[in-house]
Design an enzyme around this catalytic site. Structure first.
Site, mmCIF file in Angstrom:
data_model
loop_
_atom_site.group_PDB
_atom_site.id
_atom_site.type_symbol
_atom_site.label_atom_id
_atom_site.label_comp_id
_atom_site.label_asym_id
_atom_site.label_seq_id
_atom_site.Cartn_x
_atom_site.Cartn_y
_atom_site.Cartn_z
ATOM 1 N N ASN A 37 0.803 -1.215 0.000
ATOM 2 C CA ASN A 37 0.000 0.000 0.000
ATOM 3 C C ASN A 37 0.844 1.276 0.000
ATOM 4 O O ASN A 37 1.671 1.487 0.890
ATOM 5 C CB ASN A 37 -0.915 -0.019 1.241
ATOM 6 C CG ASN A 37 -2.160 0.822 1.063
ATOM 7 O OD1 ASN A 37 -2.419 1.351 -0.023
ATOM 8 N ND2 ASN A 37 -2.944 0.950 2.124
ATOM 9 N N HIS A 122 -14.309 -4.130 11.277
ATOM 10 C CA HIS A 122 -13.804 -2.798 11.642
ATOM 11 C C HIS A 122 -14.952 -1.828 11.887
ATOM 12 O O HIS A 122 -15.556 -1.352 10.925
ATOM 13 C CB HIS A 122 -13.022 -2.215 10.473
ATOM 14 C CG HIS A 122 -11.610 -2.651 10.401
ATOM 15 N ND1 HIS A 122 -10.625 -1.839 9.883
ATOM 16 C CD2 HIS A 122 -11.002 -3.800 10.761
ATOM 17 C CE1 HIS A 122 -9.474 -2.493 9.929
ATOM 18 N NE2 HIS A 122 -9.676 -3.680 10.452
ATOM 19 N N ARG A 147 -13.442 -4.746 15.982
ATOM 20 C CA ARG A 147 -12.415 -3.766 16.334
ATOM 21 C C ARG A 147 -13.081 -2.413 16.398
ATOM 22 O O ARG A 147 -13.823 -2.046 15.470
ATOM 23 C CB ARG A 147 -11.326 -3.777 15.257
ATOM 24 C CG ARG A 147 -10.170 -2.854 15.533
ATOM 25 C CD ARG A 147 -9.199 -2.795 14.352
ATOM 26 N NE ARG A 147 -9.452 -1.623 13.529
ATOM 27 C CZ ARG A 147 -8.553 -1.049 12.730
ATOM 28 N NH1 ARG A 147 -7.338 -1.557 12.622
ATOM 29 N NH2 ARG A 147 -8.858 0.014 12.021
ATOM 30 N N HIS A 212 -1.935 1.396 16.516
ATOM 31 C CA HIS A 212 -1.221 1.828 15.306
ATOM 32 C C HIS A 212 0.108 2.518 15.613
ATOM 33 O O HIS A 212 0.398 3.606 15.087
ATOM 34 C CB HIS A 212 -2.121 2.704 14.424
ATOM 35 C CG HIS A 212 -2.068 2.329 12.972
ATOM 36 N ND1 HIS A 212 -1.411 3.070 12.037
ATOM 37 C CD2 HIS A 212 -2.561 1.260 12.306
ATOM 38 C CE1 HIS A 212 -1.528 2.487 10.846
ATOM 39 N NE2 HIS A 212 -2.216 1.378 10.985
ATOM 40 N N GLU A 262 1.798 -6.722 11.703
ATOM 41 C CA GLU A 262 1.315 -6.548 10.332
ATOM 42 C C GLU A 262 2.378 -5.935 9.424
ATOM 43 O O GLU A 262 2.294 -6.088 8.211
ATOM 44 C CB GLU A 262 0.025 -5.722 10.293
ATOM 45 C CG GLU A 262 0.197 -4.266 10.676
ATOM 46 C CD GLU A 262 -1.115 -3.498 10.699
ATOM 47 O OE1 GLU A 262 -2.131 -4.077 11.088
ATOM 48 O OE2 GLU A 262 -1.098 -2.322 10.324
ATOM 49 N N HIS A 312 -3.225 -10.165 9.526
ATOM 50 C CA HIS A 312 -3.618 -8.867 8.984
ATOM 51 C C HIS A 312 -4.585 -9.099 7.818
ATOM 52 O O HIS A 312 -4.361 -9.992 6.993
ATOM 53 C CB HIS A 312 -2.338 -8.186 8.483
ATOM 54 C CG HIS A 312 -2.489 -6.780 8.015
ATOM 55 N ND1 HIS A 312 -1.617 -6.229 7.103
ATOM 56 C CD2 HIS A 312 -3.370 -5.811 8.328
ATOM 57 C CE1 HIS A 312 -1.961 -4.970 6.883
ATOM 58 N NE2 HIS A 312 -3.017 -4.688 7.609
ATOM 59 N N GLU A 339 -8.391 -10.873 10.730
ATOM 60 C CA GLU A 339 -8.974 -9.547 10.450
ATOM 61 C C GLU A 339 -9.735 -9.616 9.126
ATOM 62 O O GLU A 339 -9.264 -10.229 8.164
ATOM 63 C CB GLU A 339 -7.851 -8.511 10.354
ATOM 64 C CG GLU A 339 -8.341 -7.088 10.108
ATOM 65 C CD GLU A 339 -7.183 -6.069 10.064
ATOM 66 O OE1 GLU A 339 -6.037 -6.472 9.804
ATOM 67 O OE2 GLU A 339 -7.451 -4.878 10.313
ATOM 68 N N TRP A 402 2.452 7.204 11.951
ATOM 69 C CA TRP A 402 1.053 7.178 11.547
ATOM 70 C C TRP A 402 0.429 5.869 11.981
ATOM 71 O O TRP A 402 1.028 4.822 11.972
ATOM 72 C CB TRP A 402 0.915 7.336 10.026
ATOM 73 C CG TRP A 402 -0.528 7.120 9.652
ATOM 74 C CD1 TRP A 402 -1.584 7.959 9.915
ATOM 75 C CD2 TRP A 402 -1.085 5.976 9.000
ATOM 76 N NE1 TRP A 402 -2.759 7.398 9.468
ATOM 77 C CE2 TRP A 402 -2.480 6.176 8.910
ATOM 78 C CE3 TRP A 402 -0.538 4.785 8.499
ATOM 79 C CZ2 TRP A 402 -3.352 5.247 8.338
ATOM 80 C CZ3 TRP A 402 -1.385 3.862 7.935
ATOM 81 C CH2 TRP A 402 -2.781 4.092 7.845
HETATM 82 O O1 EZ4 Z 1 -3.301 0.657 8.532
HETATM 83 O O2 EZ4 Z 1 -3.223 -2.041 6.194
HETATM 84 O O3 EZ4 Z 1 -4.975 -3.529 11.420
HETATM 85 N N1 EZ4 Z 1 -5.038 -2.962 10.381
HETATM 86 C C1 EZ4 Z 1 -4.309 -1.912 10.027
HETATM 87 C C2 EZ4 Z 1 -4.470 -1.434 8.614
HETATM 88 C C3 EZ4 Z 1 -3.258 -0.669 8.114
HETATM 89 C C4 EZ4 Z 1 -3.242 -0.707 6.612
HETATM 90 C C5 EZ4 Z 1 -2.044 0.042 6.045
HETATM 91 O O4 EZ4 Z 1 -1.998 -0.117 4.658
HETATM 92 O O5 EZ4 Z 1 -3.555 -1.379 10.812
HETATM 93 O O6 EZ4 Z 1 -5.652 -0.675 8.491
HETATM 94 CO CO CO Z 2 -3.191 -2.709 12.397
#
Ligand code: EZ4
Ligand code: CO
Length: 402
Positions: A37, A122, A147, A212, A262, A312, A339, A402
Site C-alpha cells: 500500500n 472494523h 475492532r 497503530h 502486520e 492482517h 482480520e 502514523w
Molecule cells: O493501517 O493495512 O490492522 N489494520 C491496520 C491497517 C493498516 C493498513 C495500512 O496499509 O492497521 O488498516
Molecule cells: Co493494524
C-alpha cells in the site's frame, strides 16, 4: 512441468492492487498478491525486472526450492518489497499445486482444523456515540468480534476513522494527508469508549483495538492497564516493534493481550517477541511475509511458544491474500482470529472468489487451489492511481508514527 509465463497485473477498482499470474505449459495457472500500500510500483518493478525472468522454464512444483532461490539468491534479504514479491510467487505456486492435486489449499496443508475462521470487523465513528452505533451494526451483521476505532475529542483526523463512510480506506489521497496526534487526549479518551461498549453490549462480544504504533512502552503499559476491566481480545501495535525488547516493559505492567506484526516481513522481525512470550498474537500474513511457505514456519515457531495467529486483513490486502489466508487459517493449529475488512463491490468483481461470510465466520470454499481468480478484462478498466497512506505529526509539527 514448466512455468511458461509470469505476468504482473496492476488494477485500481477503488484502490490499487498488484497481482502476479503464473502460467504453465500444462494450462494450469496460479495467482498471487503483491500489493504494498502506497509503494505499489516498487514491487511491480521488482517482480517484472528481477523475478519474472528467473521463473520462466522452471518447475512450478518445486515451491520450497524456488522460495529459497528467490530469498537466498538475491543476496539482499528481507524487507517489505522483496518479501511481497516472494509471497506473490509462493502463493501462485501453492495455487497451482493445489489445482493440480484437485484439492482446496487447506487440504494440501494438512486439512481443516476447524469448521470456520473467526473474523473481526472494523467499526469506527467520528465520536464515542457513533462508534458505539457502528459496533452495534457489526454485531447485527453477525460478527462475534469487532475492532473499535473512534475519533478523539480535540483531534480532527484519527487513525481508523472514515470520513463519513462505513468502509475506512487509509490510502486516500494523491499526496499524503497530514494528521495530528496527541497521546494525552488519546489515553484519556479510549478507556471511556470501551467502558461504554461493555455497558451497551455486555461481556459476550470480543472487542479489539489498534493503537497503530503511536505510544511509547510506558504509555502502552498504562493503556493496557486501564483497559483491563473491559476484557479486550487484544490491543494491537501498541508501540513500534523494531525494538522487540520494549515489549518486556509493557508485559510487566498489563495482562491485556498484545498483538503485533502486520508490518513484519520475516520470522526474524518477531523472533524475540515470540520466543520470550512477549506477545499473544502474531499479525503477519501471507502477502507481507513471504507467502504460505514462510508463514507456516512462523506459525509453527509461534505454536511452541503459546502464541496464536491473527493475520492482517485490511482492504489493501487483495482478495487473493484473503483467500490464501483463509486456507492457512483453516489449517493452522494455533489459530487465533482473522482480520476481515470488506472489499468494495468493484474489487470483489475483479477478483471472483469462493470464500463466504456466515454468522461471524469466513469459509474458504472448496474450489481447488486458493479459490480466488482475477478477471483481467475487468481489471484493465481500472488503471493505477497514485495514492499514499497518511502521515502523522504531533501538535507542534514533529513527525510521529502514523
Ligand atoms: O493501517 O493495512 O490492522 N489494520 C491496520 C491497517 C493498516 C493498513 C495500512 O496499509 O492497521 O488498516
Ligand atoms: Co493494524
Amino acid at each position: 512441468m514448466k512455468i511458461s509465463a509470469a505476468r504482473v497485473i496492476v488494477t485500481c477498482p477503488g484502490r490499487n492492487f498488484v497481482t502476479l499470474k503464473l502460467e504453465t505449459d500444462q494450462g494450469v495457472y496460479g495467482i498471487g498478491d503483491a500489493t504494498l500500500n502506497g509503494r505499489e510500483l516498487a514491487v511491480v518493478a521488482y517482480l517484472q525486472e528481477h523475478v519474472c525472468p528467473l521463473l520462466i522454464g522452471r518447475d512450478p512444483r518445486r515451491i520450497e526450492d524456488l522460495w529459497q532461490y528467490l530469498y537466498r539468491g538475491a543476496y539482499w534479504r528481507r524487507g517489505p518489497v522483496t518479501m511481497r514479491a516472494i509471497a506473490a510467487v509462493d502463493v501462485a505456486l501453492w495455487d497451482i499445486k493445489a489445482k493440480m492435486a484437485g484439492m482446496p489449499l487447506y487440504d494440501l496443508l494438512g486439512g481443516k482444523s476447524r469448521e470456520g475462521v473467526l473474523v473481526y470487523g472494523h467499526a469506527n465513528g467520528a465520536d464515542l456515540g457513533s462508534t458505539v452505533e457502528a459496533v452495534g451494526h457489526y454485531l447485527e451483521m453477525g460478527y462475534k468480534a469487532v475492532r473499535a476505532q473512534s475519533g478523539i475529542p480535540g483531534l480532527d483526523l484519527a487513525y481508523g476513522v472514515g470520513r463519513g463512510v462505513l468502509h475506512y480506506e487509509p490510502a486516500d489521497a494523491a499526496m499524503p494527508t497530514e494528521t495530528r496526534w496527541d497521546t494525552r487526549k488519546y489515553l484519556d479518551f479510549i478507556p471511556s469508549l470501551f467502558e461504554r461498549l461493555r455497558e451497551t453490549f455486555g461481556a459476550e462480544p470480543a472487542l479489539l483495538h489498534d493503537v497503530h504504533h503511536r505510544l511509547t512502552p510506558i504509555e502502552a503499559a498504562r493503556l493496557g492497564k486501564s483497559l483491563e476491566p473491559f476484557d479486550l481480545f487484544w490491543i494491537e501495535d501498541a508501540t513500534p516493534a523494531e525494538n522487540q525488547d520494549a515489549f518486556r516493559l509493557i508485559r510487566q505492567h498489563t495482562t491485556t493481550p498484545l498483538a503485533v506484526g502486520e508490518i513484519f516481513n520475516t520470522l526474524w522481525d518477531a523472533k524475540e517477541l515470540i520466543a520470550n512470550q512477549l506477545i499473544d498474537y502474531i499479525r503477519m500474513t501471507v502477502v507481507g511475509s513471504g507467502g504460505i511457505t514462510h508463514l507456516r514456519r512462523v506459525a509453527d515457531f509461534a505454536a511452541i511458544h503459546g502464541v496464536r495467529t491473527g493475520c492482517h486483513g485490511a482492504t489493501d490486502l487483495s482478495p487473493v491474500t484473503m483467500g490464501a489466508a483463509l486456507h492457512f487459517d483453516s489449517w493452522v493449529p494455533n489459530f487465533g482470529i482473522q482480520e476481515y475488512m470488506r472489499h468494495s463491490e468493484e474489487t470483489d468483481a475483479v477478483f471472483p472468489h469462493s470464500y463466504q461470510f456466515e454468522d461471524g465466520y469466513l469459509h474458504p470454499g472448496d474450489t481447488a487451489g486458493h479459490g480466488v481468480d482475477i478477471d483481467e478484462e475487468l481489471a484493465a478498466r481500472y488503471p493505477y492511481k497514485p495514492a499514499y497512506l497518511p502521515v502523522a505529526r504531533l501538535q507542534d509539527g514533529t513527525m510521529w508514527n502514523w
